[in-house]
Design a protein around this motif. Structure first.
Motif, short mmCIF file in Angstrom:
data_model
loop_
_atom_site.label_atom_id
_atom_site.label_comp_id
_atom_site.label_asym_id
_atom_site.label_seq_id
_atom_site.Cartn_x
_atom_site.Cartn_y
_atom_site.Cartn_z
N UNK A 1 0.86 -1.18 0.00
CA UNK A 1 0.00 0.00 0.00
C UNK A 1 0.90 1.23 0.00
N UNK A 2 0.68 2.10 -0.97
CA UNK A 2 1.49 3.32 -1.09
C UNK A 2 0.65 4.50 -0.63
N UNK A 3 1.07 5.14 0.46
CA UNK A 3 0.34 6.25 1.04
C UNK A 3 0.23 6.07 2.54
N UNK A 4 -0.30 7.08 3.22
CA UNK A 4 -0.40 6.98 4.67
C UNK A 4 -1.60 7.65 5.26
N UNK A 5 -2.55 8.09 4.43
CA UNK A 5 -3.77 8.71 4.90
C UNK A 5 -4.85 7.68 5.20
N UNK A 6 -6.09 8.11 5.35
CA UNK A 6 -7.16 7.18 5.71
C UNK A 6 -7.39 6.07 4.70
N UNK A 7 -7.35 6.38 3.41
CA UNK A 7 -7.57 5.35 2.40
C UNK A 7 -6.48 4.29 2.47
N UNK A 8 -5.23 4.72 2.64
CA UNK A 8 -4.12 3.78 2.75
C UNK A 8 -4.26 2.92 3.99
N UNK B 1 -3.56 -11.34 4.07
CA UNK B 1 -2.39 -10.99 3.26
C UNK B 1 -1.27 -10.45 4.13
N UNK B 2 -0.04 -10.69 3.69
CA UNK B 2 1.12 -10.01 4.26
C UNK B 2 1.16 -8.63 3.63
N UNK B 3 1.27 -7.59 4.44
CA UNK B 3 1.09 -6.23 3.94
C UNK B 3 2.26 -5.34 4.36
N UNK B 4 2.72 -4.52 3.42
CA UNK B 4 3.66 -3.44 3.69
C UNK B 4 3.00 -2.14 3.28
N UNK B 5 3.04 -1.15 4.17
CA UNK B 5 2.54 0.19 3.86
C UNK B 5 3.73 1.14 3.83
N UNK B 6 3.90 1.84 2.72
CA UNK B 6 5.00 2.79 2.56
C UNK B 6 4.44 4.20 2.46
#
Length: 540
Positions: free
Chosen positions: A12-19, A31-36
């Motif tokens: 997931x690219x982003x850091x606001x509410x949608x991200x 799922x294994x998830x990475x948020x950047x």
């Protein structure tokens, strides 16, 4: 490669509410998830810095009907009732989940029931970060993505970026990617929008995705002069004045913002929130405390004293254009690529008119939920191939110039040139075909030079890519605006002031070195009645 190298199911690219919702729901789906995030997830972006209303409507037929009908005419009858219904359902479920699982402290009304139609951004995003971490997702803070990676078939397979604090590059192999990077406010100074430079739209277009509704991008928010707070709802209580102290006739937050824009071309405009009674003043301070911080620090009582105002461009942050959605799971035309929040078009629920905070907040919850789940399903469908695919770099402008590389700080000139065409009211807000054409010619030249010579590495590569994204965003905006030879929703044209029934369609755009547009017929949007000439106005 040197630096951090990760493999995951969903990036997931982003850091606001949608991200945050995308990362949460993908992780909950197994799922294994990475948020950047470009900043620190939970604190950066337009929502984290302010409060927002939410399009939260109980499942009562009359209330839902009124909610959907309320903005159809404003949006030029381009919204889709099926998507509106889906968003109302998902937002209702999401807000109730936030109250239960997220323990968000909603205020209570006189009847003792919680009021779930608004959120305080800092508290909301603090809790969403905790929820994402507890779900098992890995968060990479201060780690802006600079380009997508694809496999030889063209499917998205991950991304590359730069870790600011570590001073090193990183790469994430992924089965699917969700772009939730926000819209583009062109570094106008609007509160929380310095991270919103249209990066996701550039990444998507480089991978072959399309955009829609980019003509609906001329949103400007009212702010006290020299400040950044563009929370415009309270200006419905305002009276606006000229420099000589006389009332500026026709000026208003809704239905008269163009009067403010025209006047600001020649003189200052002043304001006073003198139409708010004592009860309204108290309610306003409770609802949006950060709105009053600037006034308190300056020693100004906005209810009794005049203060100068300006208009700040909010582009596709408060506008409705963005990456084109092709499926109920917020998939795009590129396999493995999903879009959510302000990075995606909001035409499906707003048509051609801004949803302001409430609709955008509802869209962030809903689209984030669907995109996260959709990306998790797609990643599972790939099986073991997700982490073993051969990677192809998709990035161009700012990373791989076609000619001799220019200086490392060349991004500054690009930003200045783009802002010169998109920030002035007379070019972007008070649109006319001749001015749009002239600006687009300038922007095409800026892009050509950007593509040929803009190049930087490390931290400066992030800035170069932001500059390239702003240039691309502006070109899609103006090409789409020229293609809509009418006034519909936010897409106001001084030279075509009436709504044209023959243009009851969407405009899709894309391309980089050569921008293109095409019309897309509507499948389930309501039929628009013959509309009178529209006033040249954009409200929040």
């Amino acid at each position: 490669m040197t630096g951090l190298d990760l493999t995951t199911d969903v990036l997931v690219v982003g850091g606001g509410p949608a991200a945050a919702w995308a990362a949460l729901k993908a992780a909950q789906d197994g799922a294994d998830v990475v948020l950047a995030d470009k900043g620190y997830c939970g604190t950066s972006g337009a929502t984290a810095s302010a409060g927002t209303g939410v399009w939260y409507v109980p499942p009562e037929p009359a209330a839902r009907e009124a909610a959907m009908a309320s903005r159809e005419a404003l949006g030029g009858y381009l919204a889709d009732r099926r998507w509106m219904t889906r968003v109302l359902d998902q937002t209702y479920a999401g807000m109730n989940e936030l109250a239960a699982a997220g323990r968000y402290p909603f205020p209570t009304g006189p009847d003792g029931k919680q009021l779930r139609n608004g959120l305080q951004g800092p508290e909301y995003m603090r809790r969403m970060r905790i929820r994402v971490q507890r779900a098992g997702a890995r968060i990479l803070d201060h780690s802006p993505v600079t380009e997508l990676l694809t496999d030889p078939s063209g499917a998205v397979a991950g991304a590359r970026g730069h870790r600011r604090q570590a001073g090193q590059p990183y790469r994430v192999r992924a089965g699917a990617v969700v772009l939730a990077t926000g819209g583009c406010a062109f570094l106008s100074g609007a509160l929380g929008c310095n991270v919103n430079t249209g990066d996701g739209a550039l990444f998507a277009a480089e991978a072959g995705a399309e955009l829609s509704g980019m003509e609906f991008s001329n949103a400007y928010g009212i702010a006290p002069e020299g400040t950044s707070v563009t929370k415009t709802a309270f200006y419905s209580f305002a009276t606006f004045y000229r420099e000589d102290g006389t009332v500026l006739e026709g000026a208003a937050s809704q239905g008269g913002r163009s009067v403010i824009a025209r006047t600001l071309l020649d003189e200052k405009v002043y304001c006073r929130l003198d139409r708010a009674d004592a009860a309204a003043r108290q309610a306003m301070r409770l609802a949006q405390p950060n709105f009053f911080l600037t006034f308190d620090r300056l020693g100004i009582d906005p209810f009794t004293q005049l203060f100068a105002v300006t208009l700040l461009a909010e582009g596709t942050v408060r506008g409705t254009g963005g990456i084109r959605i092709t499926g109920d799971d917020c998939s795009t035309t590129v396999p493995g690529l999903y879009a959510a929040g302000d990075a995606a078009t909001r035409e499906l629920i707003c048509g051609g008119f801004t949803g302001g905070g409430s609709h955008n907040a509802a869209w962030a919850i809903s689209s984030g939920t669907w995109a996260g789940r959709g990306a998790a399903r797609h990643a599972r469908s790939l099986g073991i191939r997700a982490g073993t695919r051969r990677l192809v770099a998709a990035g161009g402008a700012g990373l791989r110039p076609t000619g001799a590389p220019g200086s490392a700080d060349g991004f500054r000139d690009v930003i200045t040139a783009v802002q010169g065409e998109v920030l002035p009211y007379e070019k972007n807000y008070l649109r006319h075909g001749d001015r749009l054409t002239a600006s687009l010619e300038v922007l095409d030249d800026v892009w050509e030079e950007t593509r040929a010579s803009l190049h930087a590495e490390g931290h400066d590569a992030v800035r170069a890519r932001q500059a390239a994204a702003m240039a691309a965003h502006a070109r899609w905006m103006y090409a789409s605006a020229l293609a809509r030879t009418e006034t519909r929703g936010m897409a106001k044209r001084l030279d075509f002031p009436a709504q044209d029934p023959e243009q009851h369609h969407r405009i899709v755009t894309g391309g980089l070195d050569r921008v293109w547009t095409r019309t897309e017929p509507l499948t389930s949007a309501p039929t628009a009645p013959t509309a009178p000439a529209a006033s040249l106005e954009v409200a929040s």
